[in-house]
Write an enzyme that holds these catalytic residues in place. Structure first.
Site, mmCIF file in Angstrom:
data_model
loop_
_atom_site.group_PDB
_atom_site.id
_atom_site.type_symbol
_atom_site.label_atom_id
_atom_site.label_comp_id
_atom_site.label_asym_id
_atom_site.label_seq_id
_atom_site.Cartn_x
_atom_site.Cartn_y
_atom_site.Cartn_z
ATOM 1 N N ASP A 13 4.747 2.876 1.252
ATOM 2 C CA ASP A 13 4.013 2.557 2.521
ATOM 3 C C ASP A 13 2.727 2.103 1.825
ATOM 4 O OD1 ASP A 13 2.673 2.253 5.313
ATOM 5 O OD2 ASP A 13 2.272 4.155 5.324
ATOM 6 N N ASP A 15 -1.101 2.473 4.016
ATOM 7 C CA ASP A 15 -1.973 2.707 4.536
ATOM 8 C C ASP A 15 -1.746 4.500 4.226
ATOM 9 O OD1 ASP A 15 -4.600 0.977 5.295
ATOM 10 O OD2 ASP A 15 -2.252 0.868 6.156
ATOM 11 N N LYS A 184 9.488 -1.310 10.665
ATOM 12 C CA LYS A 184 9.457 0.231 10.435
ATOM 13 C C LYS A 184 9.255 1.300 11.992
ATOM 14 C CE LYS A 184 6.930 1.295 7.638
ATOM 15 N NZ LYS A 184 5.082 1.867 6.558
ATOM 16 N N ASP A 209 3.537 8.390 4.190
ATOM 17 C CA ASP A 209 2.437 9.437 5.383
ATOM 18 C C ASP A 209 2.991 9.667 6.637
ATOM 19 O OD1 ASP A 209 1.542 7.393 5.626
ATOM 20 O OD2 ASP A 209 0.020 7.947 6.392
#
Length: 259
Positions: A13, A15, A184, A209
């Protein structure tokens, strides 16, 4: 339980893993450099559909992170791939920015508000009431409802912003029709991404995250999963979910030696 095969491909990912509020996370540059030098297939993923892969390449480069255009996979690209497989050469009414409209143009879709096959909702900086009203009427008239991702909020320097998932909920309330989410945690985004780089889930890892999108999507796609603690998820949050990541690490810096 059989041991997993060695990791040959990496998906991560963006961010919360590589950058945070426009600033690179320590270790991100070293991790990406190691990936490029290793020659291993890899992808940087984002549910944000606003930007094209070329836009994101340029934005990351300005931050000092080098990610080739072909190694960037967005929910807009996953949505376009899904629509191209489902109904090649179709038509769509789109609420979104260049990342989404460019992806649909590139697969030969015609963008129209006249009896489209699909209403496709993505991220935009300015959700228009007029556009949402048109989307509701087109869906009620028979257009199929697609949304790039289910994220209800997105980050900004001023605080959270309503995102595509929140607007999709408004349209669903008005139409009674649920959208199909391409991004996602739909493992479709992972599988289409893996196919794009010629990788297999058995030998791939997903770094994220968020438990509810990154880890869930990676797990459901059959990948090894790494949760980093530089984004939204705190260690105490993990126990709130009925599934677990394969590994929990402090940050992307802890994974440089794994490549």
């Amino acid at each position: 339980m059989a041991e997993r095969k060695p990791i040959e491909s990496w998906l991560t990912d963006m961010d919360g893993v590589l950058i945070h509020e426009g600033v690179p996370i320590p270790g991100a540059d070293a991790f990406l450099k190691k990936l490029r030098e290793s020659g291993r297939p890899f992808l940087v993923l984002t549910n944000n559909s606003i930007y094209t892969a070329r836009d994101l390449h340029a934005r990351l480069l300005r931050m000092g992170l080098e990610v080739p255009v072909e190694n960037i996979w967005t929910s807009a690209l996953a949505t376009a791939k899904f629509l191209d497989d489902q109904r090649p050469g179709g038509t769509a009414y789109v609420i979104g920015e260049a990342g989404l409209t460019t992806a649909l143009h590139d697969i030969g879709y015609v963008l129209t508000d006249q009896e489209p096959d699909y209403v496709v909702l993505g991220e935009t900086r300015t959700y228009s009431f007029e556009a949402m009203t048109k989307a509701v009427r087109l869906i009620n008239g028979g257009a199929r409802f697609i949304c790039t991702n289910p994220d209800e909020t997105g980050p900004s320097n001023e605080g959270p912003l309503p995102a595509a998932g929140a607007v999709a909920a408004l349209i669903t309330k008005a139409t009674g029709k649920q959208p199909y989410f391409a991004g996602k945690p739909n493992p479709l985004m992972m599988r289409t991404g893996l196919n794009a780089i010629g990788a297999h889930s058995e030998t791939s890892a997903m770094i994220g995250d968020r438990m509810d999108t990154d880890v869930l999507a990676g797990m459901e796609a059959g990948m090894e999963t790494f949760l980093v603690l530089t984004g939204l998820t705190r260690p105490e949050d993990i126990e709130n979910f009925p599934y677990r990541p394969s590994h929990v690490v402090d940050s992307i810096a802890d994974l440089v030696d794994r490549v």
